[in-house]
Design a protein around this motif. Structure first.
Motif, PDB file in Angstrom:
ATOM      1  N   ILE A  80       0.520  -0.921   0.162  1.00 57.79           N
ATOM      2  CA  ILE A  80       0.032  -0.072   0.081  1.00 57.79           C
ATOM      3  C   ILE A  80       0.627   0.886  -0.141  1.00 57.79           C
ATOM      4  CG2 ILE A  80      -1.698   1.214   1.450  1.00 57.79           C
ATOM      5  CD1 ILE A  80      -2.984  -1.560   2.354  1.00 57.79           C
ATOM      6  N   VAL A  81       1.677   1.315   0.635  1.00 58.74           N
ATOM      7  CA  VAL A  81       2.426   2.782   0.798  1.00 58.74           C
ATOM      8  C   VAL A  81       4.156   2.597  -0.213  1.00 58.74           C
ATOM      9  CG1 VAL A  81       2.586   2.448   3.707  1.00 58.74           C
ATOM     10  CG2 VAL A  81       4.339   1.258   2.489  1.00 58.74           C
ATOM     11  N   SER A  82       4.039   1.508  -0.992  1.00 56.44           N
ATOM     12  CA  SER A  82       4.978   1.994  -2.227  1.00 56.44           C
ATOM     13  C   SER A  82       4.401   2.958  -3.227  1.00 56.44           C
ATOM     14  CB  SER A  82       5.238   0.015  -2.812  1.00 56.44           C
ATOM     15  OG  SER A  82       3.305   0.115  -3.109  1.00 56.44           O
ATOM     16  N   ALA A  83       3.014   2.851  -3.063  1.00 62.97           N
ATOM     17  CA  ALA A  83       2.763   4.007  -3.755  1.00 62.97           C
ATOM     18  C   ALA A  83       2.889   5.620  -3.358  1.00 62.97           C
ATOM     19  CB  ALA A  83       0.811   4.095  -3.710  1.00 62.97           C
ATOM     20  N   LYS A  84       3.051   5.488  -2.515  1.00 64.87           N
ATOM     21  CA  LYS A  84       3.960   7.366  -2.066  1.00 64.87           C
ATOM     22  C   LYS A  84       5.751   6.858  -1.961  1.00 64.87           C
ATOM     23  CE  LYS A  84       0.407   9.492  -2.360  1.00 64.87           C
ATOM     24  NZ  LYS A  84      -0.676   9.864  -0.835  1.00 64.87           N
ATOM     25  N   ASN A  85       5.780   6.020  -2.678  1.00 63.29           N
ATOM     26  CA  ASN A  85       7.908   5.830  -2.583  1.00 63.29           C
ATOM     27  C   ASN A  85       7.882   5.742  -1.062  1.00 63.29           C
ATOM     28  OD1 ASN A  85       7.971   5.971  -5.411  1.00 63.29           O
ATOM     29  ND2 ASN A  85       7.859   8.095  -5.433  1.00 63.29           N
ATOM     30  N   ALA A  86       7.729   5.214  -0.447  1.00 58.56           N
ATOM     31  CA  ALA A  86       7.631   5.149   1.529  1.00 58.56           C
ATOM     32  C   ALA A  86       8.607   4.428   1.298  1.00 58.56           C
ATOM     33  CB  ALA A  86       6.281   4.939   1.835  1.00 58.56           C
ATOM     34  N   LEU A  87       9.721   4.461   2.939  1.00 60.22           N
ATOM     35  CA  LEU A  87      10.527   4.302   3.202  1.00 60.22           C
ATOM     36  C   LEU A  87       9.583   2.437   4.330  1.00 60.22           C
ATOM     37  CD1 LEU A  87      13.801   2.773   3.648  1.00 60.22           C
ATOM     38  CD2 LEU A  87      13.186   4.090   5.829  1.00 60.22           C
ATOM     39  N   SER A  88       9.444   0.990   4.072  1.00 53.52           N
ATOM     40  CA  SER A  88       9.146  -0.032   4.795  1.00 53.52           C
ATOM     41  C   SER A  88       9.877  -0.793   5.360  1.00 53.52           C
ATOM     42  CB  SER A  88       8.857  -1.066   4.121  1.00 53.52           C
ATOM     43  OG  SER A  88       7.118  -0.564   3.297  1.00 53.52           O
ATOM     44  N   MET A  89      10.464  -0.149   6.943  1.00 56.70           N
ATOM     45  CA  MET A  89      11.748  -0.715   7.486  1.00 56.70           C
ATOM     46  C   MET A  89      11.166  -1.684   8.393  1.00 56.70           C
ATOM     47  SD  MET A  89      11.159   3.255   9.996  1.00 56.70           S
ATOM     48  CE  MET A  89       9.809   2.797   9.772  1.00 56.70           C
ATOM     49  N   ARG A  90      11.516  -3.158   7.932  1.00 55.96           N
ATOM     50  CA  ARG A  90      11.470  -4.594   8.361  1.00 55.96           C
ATOM     51  C   ARG A  90      12.723  -4.745   9.750  1.00 55.96           C
ATOM     52  NH1 ARG A  90      12.153  -7.582   2.474  1.00 55.96           N
ATOM     53  NH2 ARG A  90       9.683  -7.024   1.142  1.00 55.96           N
ATOM     54  N   PHE A  91      11.391  -4.630  10.569  1.00 57.59           N
ATOM     55  CA  PHE A  91      12.143  -5.014  12.130  1.00 57.59           C
ATOM     56  C   PHE A  91      12.031  -5.888  11.789  1.00 57.59           C
ATOM     57  CE2 PHE A  91      10.168  -0.280  12.875  1.00 57.59           C
ATOM     58  CZ  PHE A  91      10.959   0.646  12.703  1.00 57.59           C
ATOM     59  N   ALA A  92      13.604  -6.332  12.666  1.00 56.16           N
ATOM     60  CA  ALA A  92      14.069  -6.880  13.267  1.00 56.16           C
ATOM     61  C   ALA A  92      12.819  -7.882  15.038  1.00 56.16           C
ATOM     62  CB  ALA A  92      15.532  -7.526  13.995  1.00 56.16           C
ATOM     63  N   THR A  93      12.993  -8.619  15.865  1.00 58.86           N
ATOM     64  CA  THR A  93      12.442  -8.828  16.859  1.00 58.86           C
ATOM     65  C   THR A  93      12.754  -8.065  17.933  1.00 58.86           C
ATOM     66  OG1 THR A  93      12.180 -10.732  16.394  1.00 58.86           O
ATOM     67  CG2 THR A  93      12.124 -10.549  18.781  1.00 58.86           C
ATOM     68  N   VAL A  94      12.071  -7.180  18.661  1.00 61.57           N
ATOM     69  CA  VAL A  94      13.007  -6.170  19.014  1.00 61.57           C
ATOM     70  C   VAL A  94      12.824  -6.556  20.366  1.00 61.57           C
ATOM     71  CG1 VAL A  94      10.461  -5.308  19.805  1.00 61.57           C
ATOM     72  CG2 VAL A  94      12.423  -3.084  19.949  1.00 61.57           C
ATOM     73  N   TYR A  95      13.277  -5.686  21.752  1.00 64.13           N
ATOM     74  CA  TYR A  95      13.308  -6.531  22.981  1.00 64.13           C
ATOM     75  C   TYR A  95      14.436  -4.529  23.485  1.00 64.13           C
ATOM     76  CZ  TYR A  95      18.580  -6.482  23.412  1.00 64.13           C
ATOM     77  OH  TYR A  95      19.582  -6.301  23.420  1.00 64.13           O
ATOM     78  N   GLY A  96      13.675  -4.768  25.174  1.00 67.72           N
ATOM     79  CA  GLY A  96      14.145  -3.284  25.971  1.00 67.72           C
ATOM     80  C   GLY A  96      13.173  -3.188  26.638  1.00 67.72           C
ATOM     81  N   LEU A  97      13.411  -2.131  27.184  1.00 69.97           N
ATOM     82  CA  LEU A  97      12.216  -1.801  28.280  1.00 69.97           C
ATOM     83  C   LEU A  97      12.516   0.115  27.440  1.00 69.97           C
ATOM     84  CD1 LEU A  97      14.298  -1.904  31.984  1.00 69.97           C
ATOM     85  CD2 LEU A  97      12.416  -3.054  30.696  1.00 69.97           C
TER      86      LEU A  97
END
Length: 306
Positions: free
Chosen positions: A151-168
């Motif tokens: 969907i967001v590719s229509a506006k040339n967006a950056l899609s951030m494929r995050f790794a599994t997050v952790y922390g406080l």
């Protein structure tokens, strides 16, 4: 820089808003339904350059003027995780898909759009995943994020494929894999481990917020997917548990018959991220000690107060 963060009261969003506010030249608008209240965010909302608008991601009338004011839109609003999406399918579809369609429609040509995606879009892959690897999500959550990228590719967006997050965070999540394992190790003194050799990469929340800021300011902003994670934290589930066991004593019980709902098992390349000049700096041992102190304090407080 004028930022709009959708879902800005969540685990990642509230930490990101606080990080961005350290630059007094930035102004940040948080847009969120506030389903968890706002009390935990009081310290962040005290910052002069942060404001909060309570609203639904599907409310076009309320969202339109906020997007028009922003230079950069960071779209985090989402129901996150395979279990939650499976439990609340209608709300998940409306928020994750229809909400993303609305945000994308409202973003102008001269604005930056950053979309929070996930490595879960890869599914189960034998080879090393690069941004060019065909995605094949195995859960509804992964499928939602894959559709969101489209969907967001229509506006040339950056899609951030995050790794599994952790922390406080200001609103710490107990259901994240490492956070949850630390909590179980301290409270139950045992962990039932299934698919113990399943691989994934992790990243501390502080490194994620640094990455989002870094790429939002990138003068050579490029659209498309980008893997974001800590190359030094490519670990199996067993690796994580053994690390926790080196810090606090608990039993690891192997279960060969259960499986991860989204069946994540992959190794990821972060060469593209590194080539653009970003690297993670959070020390894993330091972060683990922080988690141990946090959950041990919660456990002690609960015990003392009955």
């Amino acid at each position: 820089m004028k930022y709009l963060i959708t879902g800005g009261l969540g685990y990642l969003g509230i930490e990101l808003a606080y990080h961005l506010s350290k630059d007094s030249e930035n102004s940040i608008i948080i847009y969120d339904k506030a389903v968890y209240g706002v009390e935990y965010a009081s310290y962040v909302l005290n910052r002069k350059n942060i404001s909060l608008v309570v609203g639904d991601i599907r409310d076009e009338e309320r969202l339109t003027p906020l997007i028009k004011k922003a230079d950069t839109i960071i779209h985090l609003a989402s129901l996150v995780g395979a279990p939650l999406v499976k439990k609340r399918p209608i709300e998940s579809h409306e928020t994750n898909i229809l909400g993303t369609e609305l945000v994308t429609k409202l973003v102008g040509e001269n604005q930056k759009l950053l979309f929070a995606s996930t490595g879960s879009t890869y599914g189960k892959v034998e080879d090393i995943c690069t941004e060019e690897t065909p995605i094949s999500p195995l859960s509804a959550y992964g499928a939602h994020k894959a559709r969101g990228e489209e969907i967001v590719s229509a506006k040339n967006a950056l899609s951030m494929r995050f790794a599994t997050v952790y922390g406080l965070s200001f609103r710490t999540r107990d259901d994240l894999y490492i956070n949850n394992m630390v909590k179980k190790a301290l409270v139950d003194r045992s962990v039932v481990l299934y698919e113990q050799y399943a691989r994934r990469t992790f990243i501390h929340i502080h490194d994620i917020v640094r990455a989002v800021e870094f790429f939002s300011l990138d003068n050579n902003f490029q659209s498309g997917p980008l893997n974001i994670g800590d190359p030094n934290l490519a670990l199996t589930k067993l690796d994580v548990c053994e690390k926790i066991a080196s810090l606090t004593e608990f039993h690891i019980i192997s279960n060969e018959y259960a499986e991860d709902m989204d069946q994540r098992d992959y190794e990821v390349s972060y060469d593209k991220m590194l080539s653009k000049g970003f690297k993670c700096i959070m020390e894993f041992d330091l972060a683990m000690n922080g988690l141990l102190n946090y959950y041990e304090s919660l456990f002690q407080a609960s015990y003392e107060n009955g």
